[in-house]
Design a protein around this motif. Structure first.
Motif, mmCIF file in Angstrom:
data_model
loop_
_atom_site.group_PDB
_atom_site.id
_atom_site.type_symbol
_atom_site.label_atom_id
_atom_site.label_comp_id
_atom_site.label_asym_id
_atom_site.label_seq_id
_atom_site.Cartn_x
_atom_site.Cartn_y
_atom_site.Cartn_z
ATOM 1 N N MET A 1 0.834 -1.077 -0.029
ATOM 2 C CA MET A 1 0.035 0.054 -0.011
ATOM 3 C C MET A 1 0.709 1.184 -0.269
ATOM 4 S SD MET A 1 -3.233 0.857 2.252
ATOM 5 C CE MET A 1 -2.749 -0.238 3.562
ATOM 6 N N LYS A 2 0.615 2.028 -0.873
ATOM 7 C CA LYS A 2 1.492 3.405 -0.872
ATOM 8 C C LYS A 2 0.948 4.419 0.215
ATOM 9 C CE LYS A 2 3.242 2.664 -5.426
ATOM 10 N NZ LYS A 2 2.259 2.083 -6.488
ATOM 11 N N LYS A 3 2.113 5.243 0.226
ATOM 12 C CA LYS A 3 1.843 6.145 1.366
ATOM 13 C C LYS A 3 0.806 6.999 1.316
ATOM 14 C CE LYS A 3 6.060 7.399 2.328
ATOM 15 N NZ LYS A 3 7.322 8.134 2.819
ATOM 16 N N LEU A 6 -2.469 5.486 2.177
ATOM 17 C CA LEU A 6 -2.924 5.372 3.616
ATOM 18 C C LEU A 6 -3.683 6.597 4.120
ATOM 19 C CD1 LEU A 6 -2.636 3.307 5.876
ATOM 20 C CD2 LEU A 6 -0.660 4.785 6.481
ATOM 21 N N PHE A 7 -3.010 7.848 3.460
ATOM 22 C CA PHE A 7 -3.322 8.958 3.880
ATOM 23 C C PHE A 7 -4.766 9.378 3.567
ATOM 24 C CE2 PHE A 7 -1.389 12.189 6.222
ATOM 25 C CZ PHE A 7 -0.087 11.695 6.269
ATOM 26 N N ILE A 13 -11.884 8.652 6.326
ATOM 27 C CA ILE A 13 -12.293 8.136 7.762
ATOM 28 C C ILE A 13 -12.833 9.498 8.517
ATOM 29 C CG2 ILE A 13 -12.103 7.153 9.842
ATOM 30 C CD1 ILE A 13 -10.356 5.037 8.495
ATOM 31 N N LEU A 14 -11.843 10.355 8.494
ATOM 32 C CA LEU A 14 -12.223 11.681 9.133
ATOM 33 C C LEU A 14 -13.300 12.257 8.521
ATOM 34 C CD1 LEU A 14 -10.257 12.856 11.332
ATOM 35 C CD2 LEU A 14 -9.605 14.391 10.081
ATOM 36 N N ILE A 17 -16.264 10.775 9.715
ATOM 37 C CA ILE A 17 -16.729 11.131 10.903
ATOM 38 C C ILE A 17 -17.439 12.589 11.192
ATOM 39 C CG2 ILE A 17 -15.984 11.546 13.377
ATOM 40 C CD1 ILE A 17 -13.794 9.485 12.694
ATOM 41 N N LEU A 18 -16.600 13.315 10.367
ATOM 42 C CA LEU A 18 -17.301 14.813 10.493
ATOM 43 C C LEU A 18 -18.558 14.967 9.717
ATOM 44 C CD1 LEU A 18 -14.203 16.995 9.654
ATOM 45 C CD2 LEU A 18 -15.218 16.772 11.903
ATOM 46 N N VAL A 20 -20.859 12.698 9.650
ATOM 47 C CA VAL A 20 -22.001 11.863 10.331
ATOM 48 C C VAL A 20 -22.090 12.931 11.784
ATOM 49 C CG1 VAL A 20 -21.941 10.321 12.404
ATOM 50 C CG2 VAL A 20 -21.469 9.537 9.961
ATOM 51 N N GLY A 21 -21.274 13.714 11.862
ATOM 52 C CA GLY A 21 -21.477 14.449 13.366
ATOM 53 C C GLY A 21 -21.879 15.707 13.140
ATOM 54 N N ILE A 22 -21.502 16.416 12.047
ATOM 55 C CA ILE A 22 -22.094 17.731 11.917
ATOM 56 C C ILE A 22 -23.587 17.933 11.864
ATOM 57 C CG2 ILE A 22 -21.727 19.750 10.750
ATOM 58 C CD1 ILE A 22 -18.952 19.554 10.374
ATOM 59 N N PRO A 23 -24.312 18.578 12.537
ATOM 60 C CA PRO A 23 -25.613 18.636 12.411
ATOM 61 C C PRO A 23 -26.211 19.604 11.153
ATOM 62 C CG PRO A 23 -24.981 20.401 14.058
ATOM 63 C CD PRO A 23 -23.544 19.577 13.607
ATOM 64 N N LEU C 84 -16.631 4.259 16.905
ATOM 65 C CA LEU C 84 -15.525 5.113 15.910
ATOM 66 C C LEU C 84 -14.546 5.472 16.578
ATOM 67 C CD1 LEU C 84 -18.261 7.260 14.013
ATOM 68 C CD2 LEU C 84 -16.719 5.575 13.097
ATOM 69 N N LEU C 139 -19.132 22.500 16.544
ATOM 70 C CA LEU C 139 -19.233 21.098 16.866
ATOM 71 C C LEU C 139 -19.960 20.842 18.134
ATOM 72 C CD1 LEU C 139 -15.884 19.522 16.003
ATOM 73 C CD2 LEU C 139 -17.868 19.447 14.676
ATOM 74 N N THR C 142 -22.889 17.931 19.075
ATOM 75 C CA THR C 142 -22.884 16.848 17.902
ATOM 76 C C THR C 142 -21.737 15.705 18.475
ATOM 77 O OG1 THR C 142 -20.645 17.532 17.181
ATOM 78 C CG2 THR C 142 -22.546 18.460 16.130
ATOM 79 N N HIS C 143 -21.947 14.479 17.756
ATOM 80 C CA HIS C 143 -21.296 13.421 18.281
ATOM 81 C C HIS C 143 -19.752 13.790 18.147
ATOM 82 C CE1 HIS C 143 -24.859 10.398 18.398
ATOM 83 N NE2 HIS C 143 -24.760 11.282 19.509
ATOM 84 N N ALA C 144 -19.494 14.245 16.914
ATOM 85 C CA ALA C 144 -18.101 14.589 16.782
ATOM 86 C C ALA C 144 -17.334 15.365 17.902
ATOM 87 C CB ALA C 144 -18.029 15.546 15.338
ATOM 88 N N LEU C 183 6.681 2.587 5.926
ATOM 89 C CA LEU C 183 5.062 2.408 5.927
ATOM 90 C C LEU C 183 4.953 0.855 5.578
ATOM 91 C CD1 LEU C 183 2.460 3.413 6.034
ATOM 92 C CD2 LEU C 183 2.347 3.788 3.173
ATOM 93 N N ARG C 188 3.321 -4.354 7.077
ATOM 94 C CA ARG C 188 3.431 -5.787 6.790
ATOM 95 C C ARG C 188 3.964 -6.363 7.722
ATOM 96 N NH1 ARG C 188 3.217 -5.780 0.896
ATOM 97 N NH2 ARG C 188 1.155 -5.168 0.831
#
Lengths: 429, 309, 280
Positions: A1-3, A6-7, A13-14, A17-18, A20-23, C84, C139, C142-144, C183, C188
């Motif tokens: 997996m390249k760098k 991953l980023f 993911i971040l 999360i945001l 989902v969270g921000i109203p 999460l 925020l 919020t759950h965040a 990495l 790995r």
């Protein structure tokens, strides 16, 4: 997996999360009103929600955003509100009891409503006629009115008629004295095999709930009547505190109070025959279908003065929406809203409505206790719980010493003297 | 812990390799440190700065700089010594109990029993760790009731007098420790169990062949090899116990009087009941400094008794 | 496992069995009381001698909890937040732990010490500045606001770093010779070897945030956003007027999901910590 892969995943993911969270911030066409209140029990919520939806129906231009706060004490509720205020998210209207009125008024956090009351005096006349003056007066600070009474509580004595009968006692009369009370407590204390299996009385380390009622009955007060200085050097105060300590250690009719000891549960299981409280025990008793209780006003000592605390809804000074806020405040005084406070046997509530007609009316009569008149009736001779702007500090100091006194680790005289010094320092004396 | 910065001395890395590694290093710690800077360091610095201000939670606009007044107020408060003594008492008792009982339980668990027994033991010791402190407090408040509580009832059957678990200034401290240890012992037992299982069986076998007795086995093999675990748990235990709040708050609200009031409870009281956040931050800072100093001292002395393999 | 004394019934064994047995009683008894009370009436709960088995299994208390509190919604909220955070911590803490354990960069140990120091300042002191920050970031409520700060864990980094330090250099060396960068080595070699440690951290993190009360109390407002511990406070009611049986019913229900997680994953805990070694 390249760098970078991953980023990307990390950022994905971040973002998730945001997202989902921000109203959702909907378009705000209506006036927005933010209301914060103490949710005293889960059963209370449907009533509040009905009130809010009825209000919304009558005021379609106002968007009411409400925040129920769960807390087991008034203090925790205020913690949450204080954080909101500190964080710049002060609500427009909140639910505040006697203990917080001066706190807000003196910091100019609440807005006096005399001008609004005067403007709408015709509309409110019917309400003011239906509410005892002492309740209204307790919301006046330096002559300015800050809140309209919504609900309130006083302190009465609960007793178990069955246990009284077993001990051959008649139910206490309204003019019973402190000595009568003591005799009742002694007669109701049962000792078997050296163990006390039934206590005549139970109390806790409390300000409103334990110490003040006895001080009032002894014709004195914890603070001077204008709440500007400590009154703990009054021998009558020491006498009152001594009496409570004696109940535990001299007469042995009362167990030593412990933080977790649930007096209501002990009462239901027949281990305690009498205790002091307002209307809130109903929330414990009625869901358990427990009805072996009745109430009587606090016994008479040198006088017979009831202690009460009342609550209402101040409009915060920071509110940008005074007219909508005032509409809500007025709405909360209406009969239909206050009627809900009476509660029912299935969903009992623990406060007394501010309106006399409701607190002494037929709905009230349908629910125990049988002697419900003792709630409102006592207002003819009642005093507000002492609550200066520094209430939190005063209560905290007093409870520390009172706790030691009731743990028999300090004499009443010494505790009162030490508390007297500290409280006066707080009050700037 | 830094003693194991293992760099292969034989291989000297070229500058560009070092640079690349440094870059990679920064990248790996980046998300955590970014979050740390925003959510932790920022507020920590804010709290440090606040400690020199008079900051009323309800009227933040009236805050003003007052230098070290908060600190002098704290040091001249007679309650300050009381809450710190309480906290020290809690810490020493709890860490002592965590380490000793945790190790005993782990050692007992280390002998094989039938899997079902092993399993149920593990569950029962970890169960309290799984619940919330609030519920634990309600349960123990009942159990510790002076007249109507279960513990005194059973003690009474053994002929012991009623103990005022929650209503006496001395016993209340004991009760807090009992409940807190009850709640957290599972964590320490499991950590120790793992540490024990990490000691290779061959060592014990060899010792047996040499005819070493039980106590010598313990002191010469078990303890030294377990020392890193003990050290780790001591550090964690100290840091956590110093900040004890939930258990005394839920169980006794700090009473009677100030008997079970910890430093963090005192902080909470001043910050959230009295709205004096500047003062609360100052006291928080004193706690922070004390914890750091004690941790550094522990690290320093660890060289004498902690053996890494 | 050192099993030399395994099956012989000598004094040491007997004492340890007795101690463990007593300990189990002490550990378990409060829970038996909790479950028992949730099924009984309050009056029975406070009777002496204590009733460990209720006379009848009333479901009234459970019904009341469900009737008045959207417990399922709150469990979902708690699950979402806690889940999460746990996943996030596993990712970010392991990355940071690797960086601190195996990579060299200027100021590394200082950064690590700084991170560690965050464990030493009580939440009550930083909560208001954090609250103000959350508000600025829009925020609040919020759950965040609960999840984002939860992704940073000094304990998690500390714990995993311990383990990573014990992974033999040789593995890295051979990978490096093959031309793998940090990495690759991380994904790995380190991650696959850390299954048990990561499980251990996951469980501890899950438990901690599932039971967390203070931050949700401060950061959440909407009735529908609340979490399970807040529901517990609701049940306790005003002045503790809450019915003990109902509180215990709520508590029993709240503890079940966590218990499930524990039962399923518990074997990983011991395995995980074993391989962590904690040898510094």
């Amino acid at each position: 997996m390249k760098k970078y892969q991953l980023f990307l995943i990390g950022i994905l993911i971040l973002t998730l999360i945001l997202a989902v969270g921000i109203p959702q911030t909907g378009a705000a066409k209506k006036e927005r009103l933010e209301f914060v209140f103490w949710l005293t029990s889960p059963e209370a919520l449907p009533g509040w929600q009905k009130t809010f939806s009825d209000f919304a129906k009558e005021n379609p231009n106002i968007e009411l955003v409400y925040t129920p706060v769960e807390a087991d004490t008034w203090g925790v509720y205020v913690d949450k509100v204080a954080t909101l205020i500190a964080g710049g998210k002060a609500p427009d209207v909140m639910w505040v009891a006697t203990e917080g009125v001066r706190l807000l008024a003196e910091r100019k956090l609440a807005r006096p409503i005399d001008d609004l009351v005067k403007r709408d005096s015709k509309e409110l006349k019917e309400y003011f006629d239906d509410v005892a003056p002492s309740l209204i007066d307790s919301f006046k600070v330096k002559g300015k009115l800050y809140q309209l009474p919504y609900s309130w509580n006083n302190m009465v004595i609960y007793y178990n008629p069955k246990l009284l009968e077993k001990a051959g006692l008649q139910p206490p009369k309204a003019d019973w004295t402190k000595d009568d009370f003591l005799n009742y407590a002694k007669a109701l204390t049962v000792v078997k095999d050296g163990k006390t299996i039934q206590y005549g009385f139970a109390t806790e380390v409390g300000y409103f709930t334990s110490s003040i009622p006895w001080m009032f009955a002894n014709n004195t007060n914890l603070l001077k009547d204008d709440w500007t200085a400590s009154n703990l050097d009054d021998p009558k105060v020491v006498e009152a505190v001594q009496f409570v300590q004696d109940l535990i250690y001299k007469y042995k009719v009362c167990p030593a109070p412990a933080a977790g000891f649930n007096i209501f549960n002990a009462f239901m299981s027949g281990n305690v025959a009498m205790f002091g409280a307002g209307r809130w025990p109903l929330m414990t008793f009625l869901p358990e279908k427990f009805k072996d209780f009745n109430i009587q006003v606090w016994p008479k000592w040198k006088t017979q003065v009831t202690e009460f605390g009342v609550d209402g809804f101040p409009i915060l000074s920071s509110s940008k929406n005074v007219s909508a806020s005032w509409k809500l405040v007025k709405y909360m005084t209406s009969k239909s809203v206050l009627d809900r406070l009476v509660g029912s046997e299935d969903a009992p509530l623990g406060n007394i409505p501010a309106r006399r007609s409701l607190a002494t009316g037929t709905e009230m009569a349908k629910i125990p206790p049988a002697n419900f008149q003792a709630f409102y009736g006592s207002l003819s001779n009642a005093k507000s719980v002492p609550a200066p702007a520094q209430f939190n500090k005063v209560e905290s100091i007093w409870l520390r010493y009172y706790g030691l006194i009731l743990a028999n680790e300090m004499s009443a005289a010494e505790g009162c003297a030490k508390a007297h010094q500290e409280i006066n320092k707080i009050l700037g004396k | 812990m830094n003693a194991t910065d293992l760099i292969n001395p034989k291989e000297k890395k070229s500058r560009s390799v070092q640079c690349k590694e440094a870059m990679a290093g920064y990248l790996f710690i980046f998300p955590t440190m970014l979050g740390f800077l925003i959510f932790i360091l920022g507020p920590m610095l804010a709290a440090i700065i606040l400690s020199c201000f008079s900051w009323d939670l309800l009227s933040p606009q009236e805050s003003h700089f007052i230098g070290l007044t908060n600190f002098s107020r704290f040091f001249s408060d007679p309650r300050a010594a009381a809450v710190y003594l309480n906290t020290f008492f809690f810490v020493i008792c709890e860490v002592g109990l965590f380490i000793s009982i945790g190790l005993l339980v782990a050692m007992a668990l280390n002998r094989t029993f039938h899997p079902i027994i092993q399993y149920s033991i593990k569950i029962s010791y970890f169960f309290p760790y799984v619940t919330s402190t609030a519920v634990a407090a309600v349960i123990w408040s009942f159990l510790f009731g002076t007249d109507l509580g279960a513990v005194n009832y059973y003690l009474g059957l053994l002929g012991v007098n009623k103990i005022p678990w929650l209503t006496s200034t001395d016993w209340a401290k004991v009760s807090v420790i009992i409940v807190d240890v009850w709640k957290n012992i599972g964590f320490y037992s499991l950590m120790f169990l793992a540490g024990l299982q990490n000691i290779p069986a061959q060592l014990y076998e060899a010792a047996n062949i040499d005819g070493v007795n039980g106590w010598q086995r313990f002191s010469k093999i078990t303890l030294p090899l377990l020392s890193p675990t003990v050290f780790f748990l001591m550090i964690i235990g100290f840091i956590n116990s110093f900040q004890i709040f939930d258990t005394p708050y839920m169980l006794t609200r700090g009473g009677p009087g100030d008997a079970t009031r910890s430093v963090v409870m005192y902080i909470y009281e001043h910050g959230f009941s009295f709205y004096d956040m500047g003062f609360a931050s100052a006291v928080g800072l004193t706690l922070f400094v004390i914890i750091i100093i004690l941790t550094i001292i522990q690290f320093h002395f660890s060289k004498n008794w902690v053996h890494y393999r | 496992m050192s099993q030399l004394q395994g099956r012989r019934l000598n004094p040491a064994n007997i004492i340890s069995i007795a101690l463990i047995g007593l300990g189990m009683v002490v550990m378990f008894a409060p829970f038996v009381w909790m479950f028992s009370t949730s099924f009984s009436t309050v009056r029975e709960a406070y009777s002496l001698p204590p009733r460990w088995i209720p006379s009848a299994f009333r479901l009234d208390s459970y019904q009341r909890v469900i009737k008045f509190i959207p417990l399922y919604l709150y469990m979902w909220n708690s699950l979402k937040i806690t889940g999460l955070i746990t996943i996030g911590q596993l990712i970010f803490c392991s990355a940071a732990a690797y960086g601190f354990a195996r990579l060299r960069f200027p100021g590394r140990d200082w950064w690590f010490a700084l991170l560690l120091s965050s464990m030493m300042i009580p939440t009550q002191v930083t909560i208001v500045p954090i609250f103000i920050l959350m508000n600025r970031l829009h925020l609040y409520n919020t759950h965040a606001s609960l999840i984002l700060p939860g992704l940073i864990s000094a304990f998690g980094v500390f714990f995993l770093r311990q383990y990573f330090l014990t992974i033999p250099e040789e593995l890295e060396e051979s990978a490096r010779i093959d031309g793998a960068g940090p990495l690759r080595i991380f994904t790995r070699i380190f991650i696959p070897l850390s299954g048990p440690s990561l499980s251990a951290l996951a469980i501890i993190t899950f438990l901690y945030f599932w039971n967390e009360l203070f931050r949700p109390l401060i950061f959440l407002s909407d009735y529908n956003l609340k979490t399970v511990p807040l529901a517990m406070v609701m049940l306790q009611g005003q002045y503790g007027a809450g019915n003990t049986a109902v509180i215990m019913a709520g508590a029993s229900m709240a503890v079940l999901p966590v218990l499930l997680v524990f039962i399923v994953a518990q074997r990983y805990i011991v395995e995980g910590i074993v391989l962590t070694g904690l040898k510094g």
